[in-house]
Design an enzyme around this catalytic site. Structure first.
Site, short mmCIF file in Angstrom:
data_model
loop_
_atom_site.label_atom_id
_atom_site.label_comp_id
_atom_site.label_asym_id
_atom_site.label_seq_id
_atom_site.Cartn_x
_atom_site.Cartn_y
_atom_site.Cartn_z
N TYR A 85 0.90 -0.94 -0.34
CA TYR A 85 -0.30 0.25 -0.09
C TYR A 85 0.67 0.92 0.19
CZ TYR A 85 0.90 0.79 5.43
OH TYR A 85 1.19 1.39 5.59
N HIS A 110 -1.04 -20.87 -0.07
CA HIS A 110 -0.25 -20.21 0.20
C HIS A 110 0.55 -19.31 -0.78
CE1 HIS A 110 -0.82 -21.24 4.27
NE2 HIS A 110 0.24 -20.47 4.84
N GLU A 140 12.83 3.21 13.78
CA GLU A 140 11.74 3.93 13.18
C GLU A 140 10.10 3.84 13.80
OE1 GLU A 140 10.02 2.92 9.62
OE2 GLU A 140 10.05 0.44 9.79
N LYS A 179 6.36 -2.00 1.72
CA LYS A 179 5.25 -1.26 2.17
C LYS A 179 4.11 -2.37 2.28
CE LYS A 179 2.96 3.46 3.26
NZ LYS A 179 3.45 3.59 4.72
N LEU A 187 10.57 1.99 6.62
CA LEU A 187 10.31 2.23 5.73
C LEU A 187 11.18 3.37 4.97
CD1 LEU A 187 7.71 1.83 4.00
CD2 LEU A 187 6.83 3.81 5.14
N1 PDD Z 1 3.16 4.96 7.56
N2 PDD Z 1 7.47 3.66 8.92
C1 PDD Z 1 6.77 3.18 9.08
C2 PDD Z 1 6.06 1.83 9.02
C3 PDD Z 1 5.10 3.94 8.49
O1 PDD Z 1 4.21 3.33 8.72
C4 PDD Z 1 5.49 4.71 7.84
C5 PDD Z 1 4.09 5.57 7.34
C6 PDD Z 1 6.45 5.96 7.90
C7 PDD Z 1 6.42 7.68 6.96
O2 PDD Z 1 6.43 7.14 5.93
P1 PDD Z 1 5.98 8.34 5.19
O3 PDD Z 1 6.67 9.72 5.25
O4 PDD Z 1 6.40 7.86 2.93
O5 PDD Z 1 4.35 8.47 5.01
C8 PDD Z 1 7.63 5.17 7.96
C9 PDD Z 1 1.40 5.37 5.83
C10 PDD Z 1 1.44 7.07 6.47
C11 PDD Z 1 0.33 4.76 7.34
O6 PDD Z 1 0.87 3.55 7.17
O7 PDD Z 1 -0.16 4.82 7.34
#
Ligand code: PDD
Length: 287
Positions: free
Chosen positions: A32, A102, A179, A147, A203
């Site tokens: 996603y 699977h 993170e 992601k 990420l």
């Molecule tokens: N999540 N690390 C993780 C594990 C994340 O799920 C996200 C963002 C980020 C930040 O990435 P970005 O700056 O591209 O939004 C880092 C989104 C917002 C979510 O899962 O809703």
């Protein structure tokens, strides 16, 4: 009425339905993106499409749309929904077969879904009091650069933080701060910004990327380097960044104040640069 996109069709969100045999439902087999929209304009769309492409390649799903098709679909989705500031959620799953297995089924078509919601109102920086976070052991898998929609560890970690009265969990892996459960991590020490280098442990955040660019462009000392747990606790400032929370200053960590317990001066400098950038996106002067 919220309008969504599902497999080539725009429709009211409540009418969007997928099969219970969809591998996203059965296995969390999909990826996603979350893309902010400022003034009706998709923020850093080429960066998001590149990360989408990388995530799909990482889980061996063929990208079902070209960049031009993604752009056209997302632009139409934004225009069909209300509000100039939105947060687009989009996903691709491997699709639905006729049974549960699977192994990848042959010849199925990926499911493509997107929806958009209003962005939370822009926060008043003068009233920003910061957020609290706790550290937790990183229980996720070894492909955190992808992601993936398979977010159960992130969900459990975030909830554990909320249950402890915090808003986010900062994840610790082998003595290093990596993170947040849904955000990237920055610290500031003696005026120098540090964020962990890209790897399969985290990420590659689009917000993270922009902060590195803004720091370089404005000659603010900034580096990508591992952050030990001790360095995290000793930091003058701690920030969490994501598409929906911009740059959040962490003022309480494990119930202890970060420095004097207020958002710090480097955060203030960076959030002003970040807001300048998002305002430029609104005017069509940046992407
Ligand atoms: N999540 N690390 C993780 C594990 C994340 O799920 C996200 C963002 C980020 C930040 O990435 P970005 O700056 O591209 O939004 C880092 C989104 C917002 C979510 O899962 O809703």
């Amino acid at each position: 009425m919220t309008i969504a996109y599902l497999n080539g069709v725009f429709l009211p969100l409540e009418n969007a339905q997928v099969s219970v045999l969809d591998r996203g439902f059965l296995f969390g087999d999909g990826i996603y993106e979350v893309i902010p929209v400022y003034g009706g304009r998709l923020f850093r769309l080429p960066h998001h499409l590149r990360r989408l492409h990388d995530s799909l390649a990482g889980v061996r799903i063929t990208n079902p749309l070209s960049d031009a098709q993604w752009t056209a679909m997302l632009t139409e989705l934004v225009s069909r929904n209300e509000g100039s500031d939105q947060a687009v959620y989009m996903k691709v799953t491997r699709g639905a077969d006729k049974k549960r297995d699977h192994a990848f089924p042959a010849g199925i078509t990926p499911t493509v879904f997107a929806m958009s919601a209003p962005m939370p109102p822009v926060r008043d920086l003068d009233k920003e009091t910061g957020v609290s976070a706790i550290t937790l052991a990183d229980i996720r898998w070894k492909m955190c650069n992808v992601k993936a929609i398979t977010l159960l560890p992130n969900v459990l970690l975030r909830q554990q933080a909320i249950d402890a009265g915090s808003v986010e969990a900062i994840l610790i892996n082998d003595g290093y701060a990596i993170e947040g459960a849904a955000s990237n991590l920055f610290i500031v020490k003696d005026g120098v910004i540090t964020t962990p280098p890209l790897s399969s442990a985290l990420l590659p955040g689009i917000t993270r990327d922009l902060i590195l660019e803004l720091a370089a462009r404005n000659a603010i000392p900034c580096r990508e380097a591992d952050i030990t747990e001790a360095e995290l606790y000793d930091a003058d400032e701690v920030w969490l960044t994501s598409s929906t929370r911009e740059i959040s200053p962490v003022v309480t960590l494990n119930e202890q104040p970060v420095d004097d317990g207020n958002p710090g001066p480097v955060w203030k400098q960076m959030i002003l640069l970040y807001r300048d950038y998002t305002n430029a996106v609104r005017r069509g002067a940046a992407d």
